[in-house]
Design a protein around this motif. Structure first.
Motif, PDB file in Angstrom:
ATOM      1  N   VAL A 105     -48.181 -73.024 -24.623  1.00  0.00           N
ATOM      2  CA  VAL A 105     -47.742 -74.345 -24.194  1.00  0.00           C
ATOM      3  C   VAL A 105     -47.893 -75.316 -25.352  1.00  0.00           C
ATOM      4  O   VAL A 105     -48.755 -75.150 -26.211  1.00  0.00           O
ATOM      5  CB  VAL A 105     -48.531 -74.858 -22.965  1.00  0.00           C
ATOM      6  N   ALA A 106     -47.070 -76.328 -25.382  1.00  0.00           N
ATOM      7  CA  ALA A 106     -47.147 -77.349 -26.422  1.00  0.00           C
ATOM      8  C   ALA A 106     -48.141 -78.427 -25.994  1.00  0.00           C
ATOM      9  O   ALA A 106     -48.127 -78.880 -24.853  1.00  0.00           O
ATOM     10  CB  ALA A 106     -45.779 -77.957 -26.654  1.00  0.00           C
ATOM     11  N   VAL A 107     -48.997 -78.826 -26.908  1.00  0.00           N
ATOM     12  CA  VAL A 107     -49.973 -79.879 -26.643  1.00  0.00           C
ATOM     13  C   VAL A 107     -49.778 -80.973 -27.665  1.00  0.00           C
ATOM     14  O   VAL A 107     -49.715 -80.710 -28.864  1.00  0.00           O
ATOM     15  CB  VAL A 107     -51.419 -79.336 -26.734  1.00  0.00           C
ATOM     16  N   ILE A 108     -49.644 -82.204 -27.203  1.00  0.00           N
ATOM     17  CA  ILE A 108     -49.494 -83.347 -28.094  1.00  0.00           C
ATOM     18  C   ILE A 108     -50.642 -84.304 -27.828  1.00  0.00           C
ATOM     19  O   ILE A 108     -50.839 -84.751 -26.702  1.00  0.00           O
ATOM     20  CB  ILE A 108     -48.152 -84.062 -27.862  1.00  0.00           C
ATOM     21  N   PHE A 109     -51.421 -84.606 -28.871  1.00  0.00           N
ATOM     22  CA  PHE A 109     -52.546 -85.523 -28.748  1.00  0.00           C
ATOM     23  C   PHE A 109     -52.062 -86.930 -29.040  1.00  0.00           C
ATOM     24  O   PHE A 109     -51.517 -87.196 -30.096  1.00  0.00           O
ATOM     25  CB  PHE A 109     -53.655 -85.142 -29.726  1.00  0.00           C
TER      26      PHE A 109
ATOM     27  N   ILE B 174     -56.627 -88.263 -38.767  1.00  0.00           N
ATOM     28  CA  ILE B 174     -55.329 -88.510 -39.364  1.00  0.00           C
ATOM     29  C   ILE B 174     -54.569 -87.203 -39.594  1.00  0.00           C
ATOM     30  O   ILE B 174     -53.356 -87.180 -39.624  1.00  0.00           O
ATOM     31  CB  ILE B 174     -55.475 -89.326 -40.677  1.00  0.00           C
ATOM     32  N   THR B 175     -55.292 -86.107 -39.724  1.00  0.00           N
ATOM     33  CA  THR B 175     -54.641 -84.807 -39.940  1.00  0.00           C
ATOM     34  C   THR B 175     -54.115 -84.208 -38.641  1.00  0.00           C
ATOM     35  O   THR B 175     -53.413 -83.207 -38.677  1.00  0.00           O
ATOM     36  CB  THR B 175     -55.617 -83.804 -40.578  1.00  0.00           C
ATOM     37  N   ASP B 176     -54.419 -84.822 -37.514  1.00  0.00           N
ATOM     38  CA  ASP B 176     -53.867 -84.378 -36.241  1.00  0.00           C
ATOM     39  C   ASP B 176     -52.408 -84.819 -36.157  1.00  0.00           C
ATOM     40  O   ASP B 176     -51.851 -85.335 -37.104  1.00  0.00           O
ATOM     41  CB  ASP B 176     -54.665 -84.962 -35.067  1.00  0.00           C
ATOM     42  N   SER B 177     -51.798 -84.669 -35.005  1.00  0.00           N
ATOM     43  CA  SER B 177     -50.367 -84.961 -34.867  1.00  0.00           C
ATOM     44  C   SER B 177     -50.061 -86.452 -34.721  1.00  0.00           C
ATOM     45  O   SER B 177     -48.966 -86.820 -34.366  1.00  0.00           O
ATOM     46  CB  SER B 177     -49.802 -84.200 -33.669  1.00  0.00           C
ATOM     47  N   LYS B 178     -51.012 -87.311 -35.013  1.00  0.00           N
ATOM     48  CA  LYS B 178     -50.805 -88.748 -34.917  1.00  0.00           C
ATOM     49  C   LYS B 178     -49.891 -89.217 -36.045  1.00  0.00           C
ATOM     50  O   LYS B 178     -50.057 -88.839 -37.196  1.00  0.00           O
ATOM     51  CB  LYS B 178     -52.152 -89.457 -35.009  1.00  0.00           C
ATOM     52  N   LYS B 179     -48.885 -90.042 -35.723  1.00  0.00           N
ATOM     53  CA  LYS B 179     -47.956 -90.554 -36.722  1.00  0.00           C
ATOM     54  C   LYS B 179     -48.489 -91.856 -37.306  1.00  0.00           C
ATOM     55  O   LYS B 179     -49.111 -92.644 -36.608  1.00  0.00           O
ATOM     56  CB  LYS B 179     -46.586 -90.809 -36.095  1.00  0.00           C
ATOM     57  N   GLU B 180     -48.206 -92.066 -38.589  1.00  0.00           N
ATOM     58  CA  GLU B 180     -48.589 -93.319 -39.219  1.00  0.00           C
ATOM     59  C   GLU B 180     -47.593 -94.400 -38.827  1.00  0.00           C
ATOM     60  O   GLU B 180     -46.394 -94.202 -38.919  1.00  0.00           O
ATOM     61  CB  GLU B 180     -48.589 -93.172 -40.735  1.00  0.00           C
ATOM     62  N   HIS B 181     -48.118 -95.554 -38.403  1.00  0.00           N
ATOM     63  CA  HIS B 181     -47.249 -96.663 -38.020  1.00  0.00           C
ATOM     64  C   HIS B 181     -47.244 -97.746 -39.082  1.00  0.00           C
ATOM     65  O   HIS B 181     -46.296 -98.478 -39.214  1.00  0.00           O
ATOM     66  CB  HIS B 181     -47.700 -97.290 -36.690  1.00  0.00           C
TER      67      HIS B 181
END
Length: 81
Positions: free
Chosen positions: A41-45, A52-59
């Protein structure tokens, strides 16, 4: 929806049934016994608290000094989160 694999011929197929049910499932091709297969399954945090190395995008691409100088600018085109 659950994924099953036939123990006899290896055919994979899906069956829709309740989570509380544990039905005896047979292959739709050879009528052999089938076993439920676990799928990935896909997991998005999302949200605060992730590295910062997780799937969080820089805004914000401004440095903290540039960011502070634009916080009080009413007509500034820079977007500050």
């Amino acid at each position: 929806m659950y994924r099953y694999k036939c123990k006899k011929c290896g055919h994979e197929f899906t069956v829709l049934h309740s989570m509380n049910e544990n039905p005896e499932i047979h292959c739709e091709l050879c009528n052999g016994a089938a076993q439920r297969v676990l799928s990935r399954v896909a997991v998005i945090f999302k949200g605060d608290g992730y590295y910062i190395t997780d799937s969080k995008k820089e805004h914000n691409h401004l440095s903290s000094e540039e960011n502070n100088s634009h916080n009080n600018c009413m007509n500034c085109e820079h977007v500050v989160d």
